[in-house]
Design an enzyme around this catalytic site. Structure first.
Site, PDB file in Angstrom:
ATOM      1  N   GLU A   1       0.835  -1.213   0.000  1.00 17.28           N
ATOM      2  CA  GLU A   1       0.000   0.000   0.000  1.00 17.28           C
ATOM      3  C   GLU A   1       0.861   1.251   0.000  1.00 17.28           C
ATOM      4  O   GLU A   1       1.862   1.341   0.711  1.00 17.28           O
ATOM      5  CB  GLU A   1      -0.931  -0.011   1.214  1.00 17.28           C
ATOM      6  CG  GLU A   1      -2.189   0.802   0.983  1.00 17.28           C
ATOM      7  CD  GLU A   1      -3.065   0.240  -0.136  1.00 17.28           C
ATOM      8  OE1 GLU A   1      -2.843   0.616  -1.309  1.00 17.28           O
ATOM      9  OE2 GLU A   1      -3.951  -0.580   0.156  1.00 17.28           O
TER      10      GLU A   1
ATOM     11  N   ASP B   1       2.809   2.082  -5.058  1.00 20.69           N
ATOM     12  CA  ASP B   1       2.801   2.111  -6.536  1.00 20.69           C
ATOM     13  C   ASP B   1       3.498   3.356  -7.064  1.00 20.69           C
ATOM     14  O   ASP B   1       4.255   3.285  -8.021  1.00 20.69           O
ATOM     15  CB  ASP B   1       1.398   1.905  -7.139  1.00 20.69           C
ATOM     16  CG  ASP B   1       0.392   3.001  -6.861  1.00 20.69           C
ATOM     17  OD1 ASP B   1       0.578   3.788  -5.900  1.00 20.69           O
ATOM     18  OD2 ASP B   1      -0.607   3.074  -7.609  1.00 20.69           O
TER      19      ASP B   1
ATOM     20  N   GLY C   1     -15.218   6.777  -3.813  1.00 12.11           N
ATOM     21  CA  GLY C   1     -14.322   7.355  -2.809  1.00 12.11           C
ATOM     22  C   GLY C   1     -14.115   6.471  -1.595  1.00 12.11           C
ATOM     23  O   GLY C   1     -13.873   6.956  -0.503  1.00 12.11           O
TER      24      GLY C   1
ATOM     25  N   GLY D   1     -11.976   3.677  -1.573  1.00 15.22           N
ATOM     26  CA  GLY D   1     -10.739   2.897  -1.635  1.00 15.22           C
ATOM     27  C   GLY D   1     -10.837   1.671  -2.528  1.00 15.22           C
ATOM     28  O   GLY D   1      -9.925   0.853  -2.562  1.00 15.22           O
ATOM     29  N   LEU D   2     -11.939   1.537  -3.264  1.00 15.08           N
ATOM     30  CA  LEU D   2     -12.091   0.387  -4.162  1.00 15.08           C
ATOM     31  C   LEU D   2     -11.945   0.799  -5.622  1.00 15.08           C
ATOM     32  O   LEU D   2     -12.204   0.025  -6.534  1.00 15.08           O
ATOM     33  CB  LEU D   2     -13.447  -0.300  -3.942  1.00 15.08           C
ATOM     34  CG  LEU D   2     -13.697  -0.807  -2.520  1.00 15.08           C
ATOM     35  CD1 LEU D   2     -15.069  -1.476  -2.434  1.00 15.08           C
ATOM     36  CD2 LEU D   2     -12.619  -1.794  -2.085  1.00 15.08           C
TER      37      LEU D   2
ATOM     38  N   SER E   1     -13.433   3.259  -7.720  1.00 15.76           N
ATOM     39  CA  SER E   1     -14.559   3.445  -8.633  1.00 15.76           C
ATOM     40  C   SER E   1     -14.114   4.241  -9.861  1.00 15.76           C
ATOM     41  O   SER E   1     -14.619   4.016 -10.966  1.00 15.76           O
ATOM     42  CB  SER E   1     -15.693   4.180  -7.926  1.00 15.76           C
ATOM     43  OG  SER E   1     -15.333   5.503  -7.577  1.00 15.76           O
TER      44      SER E   1
ATOM     45  N   GLU F   1      -6.478  10.215 -16.075  1.00 11.85           N
ATOM     46  CA  GLU F   1      -6.748  10.650 -14.692  1.00 11.85           C
ATOM     47  C   GLU F   1      -5.692  11.666 -14.229  1.00 11.85           C
ATOM     48  O   GLU F   1      -6.011  12.656 -13.584  1.00 11.85           O
ATOM     49  CB  GLU F   1      -6.817   9.442 -13.747  1.00 11.85           C
ATOM     50  CG  GLU F   1      -7.213   9.873 -12.340  1.00 11.85           C
ATOM     51  CD  GLU F   1      -7.940   8.811 -11.511  1.00 11.85           C
ATOM     52  OE1 GLU F   1      -8.447   7.821 -12.068  1.00 11.85           O
ATOM     53  OE2 GLU F   1      -7.999   8.987 -10.280  1.00 11.85           O
TER      54      GLU F   1
ATOM     55  N   ASP G   1      -4.522   1.068  -9.864  1.00 11.07           N
ATOM     56  CA  ASP G   1      -5.975   0.933  -9.976  1.00 11.07           C
ATOM     57  C   ASP G   1      -6.402   0.601 -11.405  1.00 11.07           C
ATOM     58  O   ASP G   1      -7.216  -0.285 -11.647  1.00 11.07           O
ATOM     59  CB  ASP G   1      -6.664   2.230  -9.529  1.00 11.07           C
ATOM     60  CG  ASP G   1      -6.346   2.568  -8.080  1.00 11.07           C
ATOM     61  OD1 ASP G   1      -5.757   1.722  -7.383  1.00 11.07           O
ATOM     62  OD2 ASP G   1      -6.678   3.692  -7.658  1.00 11.07           O
TER      63      ASP G   1
ATOM     64  N   TYR H   1      -3.050  12.775   0.507  1.00 17.01           N
ATOM     65  CA  TYR H   1      -2.372  11.872  -0.439  1.00 17.01           C
ATOM     66  C   TYR H   1      -1.203  12.588  -1.110  1.00 17.01           C
ATOM     67  O   TYR H   1      -0.068  12.089  -1.146  1.00 17.01           O
ATOM     68  CB  TYR H   1      -3.395  11.392  -1.477  1.00 17.01           C
ATOM     69  CG  TYR H   1      -2.833  10.549  -2.603  1.00 17.01           C
ATOM     70  CD1 TYR H   1      -2.654   9.177  -2.449  1.00 17.01           C
ATOM     71  CD2 TYR H   1      -2.508  11.119  -3.829  1.00 17.01           C
ATOM     72  CE1 TYR H   1      -2.158   8.401  -3.488  1.00 17.01           C
ATOM     73  CE2 TYR H   1      -2.007  10.348  -4.872  1.00 17.01           C
ATOM     74  CZ  TYR H   1      -1.840   8.990  -4.701  1.00 17.01           C
ATOM     75  OH  TYR H   1      -1.340   8.224  -5.727  1.00 17.01           O
TER      76      TYR H   1
HETATM   77  P1  ADP Z   1     -12.236   6.032  -5.822  1.00 18.78           P
HETATM   78  O1  ADP Z   1     -11.298   5.710  -4.710  1.00 18.78           O
HETATM   79  O2  ADP Z   1     -13.566   5.372  -5.642  1.00 18.78           O
HETATM   80  O3  ADP Z   1     -11.628   5.803  -7.158  1.00 18.78           O
HETATM   81  P2  ADP Z   1     -12.089   8.759  -6.662  1.00 18.78           P
HETATM   82  O4  ADP Z   1     -12.237  10.021  -5.927  1.00 18.78           O
HETATM   83  O5  ADP Z   1     -10.777   8.443  -7.307  1.00 18.78           O
HETATM   84  O6  ADP Z   1     -12.524   7.589  -5.676  1.00 18.78           O
HETATM   85  O7  ADP Z   1     -13.183   8.691  -7.814  1.00 18.78           O
HETATM   86  C1  ADP Z   1     -14.529   8.959  -7.534  1.00 18.78           C
HETATM   87  C2  ADP Z   1     -15.103   9.766  -8.677  1.00 18.78           C
HETATM   88  O8  ADP Z   1     -15.218   8.941  -9.860  1.00 18.78           O
HETATM   89  C3  ADP Z   1     -16.522  10.228  -8.398  1.00 18.78           C
HETATM   90  O9  ADP Z   1     -16.512  11.443  -7.654  1.00 18.78           O
HETATM   91  C4  ADP Z   1     -17.064  10.415  -9.807  1.00 18.78           C
HETATM   92  O10 ADP Z   1     -16.623  11.625 -10.373  1.00 18.78           O
HETATM   93  C5  ADP Z   1     -16.407   9.257 -10.560  1.00 18.78           C
HETATM   94  N1  ADP Z   1     -17.308   8.093 -10.489  1.00 18.78           N
HETATM   95  C6  ADP Z   1     -17.125   6.990  -9.750  1.00 18.78           C
HETATM   96  N2  ADP Z   1     -18.197   6.155  -9.851  1.00 18.78           N
HETATM   97  C7  ADP Z   1     -19.064   6.759 -10.672  1.00 18.78           C
HETATM   98  C8  ADP Z   1     -20.382   6.416 -11.146  1.00 18.78           C
HETATM   99  N3  ADP Z   1     -20.985   5.287 -10.771  1.00 18.78           N
HETATM  100  N4  ADP Z   1     -20.990   7.289 -11.980  1.00 18.78           N
HETATM  101  C9  ADP Z   1     -20.380   8.431 -12.365  1.00 18.78           C
HETATM  102  N5  ADP Z   1     -19.169   8.806 -11.939  1.00 18.78           N
HETATM  103  C10 ADP Z   1     -18.504   7.981 -11.095  1.00 18.78           C
HETATM  104 MG    MG Z   2      -9.800   6.693  -7.781  1.00 14.88          MG
END
Ligand code: ADP
Ligand code: MG
Length: 394
Positions: free
Chosen positions: A34, A37, A128, A130-131, A133, A166, A178, A227
């Protein structure tokens, strides 16, 4: 209704026809390694069975129209509007649309065909937490445009392009882990990635061990600046250590013995943070042999050590994560538990004997709720496939 059916049904509603295809790309857990990377170390993520799904077809227009089911919002953008971060009608893109627009932006730079699309997408990866998204959204759009554009590049290349999107378009200074996990995930395998050479191998996880994810439900606003602050400390440590170790480029190049010998030259906070990274990278050297031998017991102890180090040295845990981990570590069948992702809230990952996993999940949720008054989401998951086309119309 399953997510794949939901996006198909919503697509039919929004665009009055069936989608041409549906793609998915997963979230991930990181089992060990952790905050290494971006220090060019080894990491061990696994894609999970939660994912973003996009129902999609080519658009009969110059711009793409995207429906984000989870925000109940629409955004439109084209190859012409994307660099200005505006929609087809010149209004600003909503924040969530930066992720798909960033993918379009990198594909255009690479001269890869990215035709306009009509799309509806939704995800069950918590945001947001930690998985990752964000990588799951990015890689699903990568796959959608690859499918529409009719080209094909290797998954690792897709991951690198998504990371660039990103970093440069969304403006988040993330490492490669990720996007890599979302692109390259393999069923029932953890992925040992060398973040410097980008070489990676699949390591089998024992079938009688479950991955259990538990969400503190805490999301901290300061997580991004914290971070960046950790990244700066790592760079600062390298600059200090280079005075004695001129050959080093990153903390990956620093052996624990050398670090111990030189650590008193570093400011205290920088020393603690760098120590986490150097020792975590050293822990990673044992991973391949341990998993090859099926020694989940010892592997789990490394997870517990990692958690202590993230809490005490790297200072990215929080009381709720500590509580969730400490409860987990007392429960039957738990080999190891720690926070996963950047920290400051979000989720823990637990390796648990499969036969105990359901009881573990229930008790963990109950005890955490009693202790914190927060209702955690706890679910049993498994290592899953990376980004893929899930369905195509005849
Ligand atoms: P994570 O750790 O989950 O990656 P981030 O802050 O890096 O958290 O990314 C979250 C952002 O990604 C959200 O604020 C949104 O802008 C985008 N996102 C994630 N999931 C979705 C979704 N289901 N629909 C639209 N945007 C999403
Ligand atoms: Mg992210």
């Amino acid at each position: 209704m399953k997510l794949i059916e939901q996006v198909a049904a919503r697509y039919q509603q929004k665009f009055n026809r069936q989608p041409q295809f549906i793609v998915r790309a997963p979230g991930r857990v990181n089992l060990l390694g952790e905050h290494v990377d971006y220090n060019a170390g080894l990491v061990l993520p696994a894609a999970i069975d939660r994912a973003t799904y996009i129902a999609c077809s080519p658009a009969p227009a110059p711009h793409s129209t995207l429906w984000a089911v989870d925000y109940n919002q629409m955004a439109t953008f084209s190859a012409q509007s994307v660099s200005a971060k505006t929609q087809a009608d010149a209004t600003p893109l909503p924040e969530w649309a930066f992720y798909p627009a960033g993918i379009l932006w990198t594909l255009l730079q690479e001269n890869l065909s990215a035709p306009a699309m009509n799309a509806v997408f939704a995800s069950d990866v918590p945001r947001g937490a930690g998985l990752s998204s964000s990588a799951s959204v990015e890689l699903s759009f990568m796959l959608a445009w690859q499918t529409l554009g009719g080209w094909s590049v290797p998954p690792m290349q897709l991951a690198l392009l998504a990371q660039k999107a990103e970093n440069r378009y969304v403006g988040v200074n993330c490492g490669i882990m990720d996007q890599f996990a979302a692109a390259c995930g393999v069923e029932h395998k953890a992925l040992l990635l060398d973040c410097r050479s980008l070489e990676w191998k699949e390591l089998a996880l024992p079938p009688d061990v479950s991955i259990v994810v538990a969400d503190t439900t805490i999301r901290r606003k300061l997580a991004d600046s914290e971070y960046n602050d950790r990244r700066q400390s790592c760079e600062e440590a390298v600059r200090f250590l280079q005075k004695s170790l001129p050959h080093i480029h990153t903390l990956r190049d620093v052996r624990v013995e050398d670090f111990n010998r030189l650590s008193d030259q570093l400011p205290v906070k920088t020393e603690r943070r760098a120590r986490h990274v150097v020792e975590e990278i050293e822990r990673m050297n044992q991973v391949e042999a341990l998993l090859a031998a099926g020694d989940i017991q010892t592997f789990g102890q490394l997870m517990n050590q990692c958690q202590r180090s993230l809490r005490d040295l790297y200072a990215v845990s929080c009381p709720e994560l500590d509580a969730l981990v400490e409860i987990a570590q007392t429960l039957k069948g738990c080999y190891g538990a720690r926070l996963t992702g950047a920290g400051f809230g979000g989720c823990t990952v637990n390796l648990v004997a499969a036969a105990q996993a359901e009881a573990f999940a229930l008790t963990l949720a109950q005890k955490y709720q009693t202790q914190t008054n927060l209702q955690p989401e706890v679910y049993i998951t498994h290592a899953a496939r990376g980004a893929e086309v899930k369905w195509k119309s005849e």
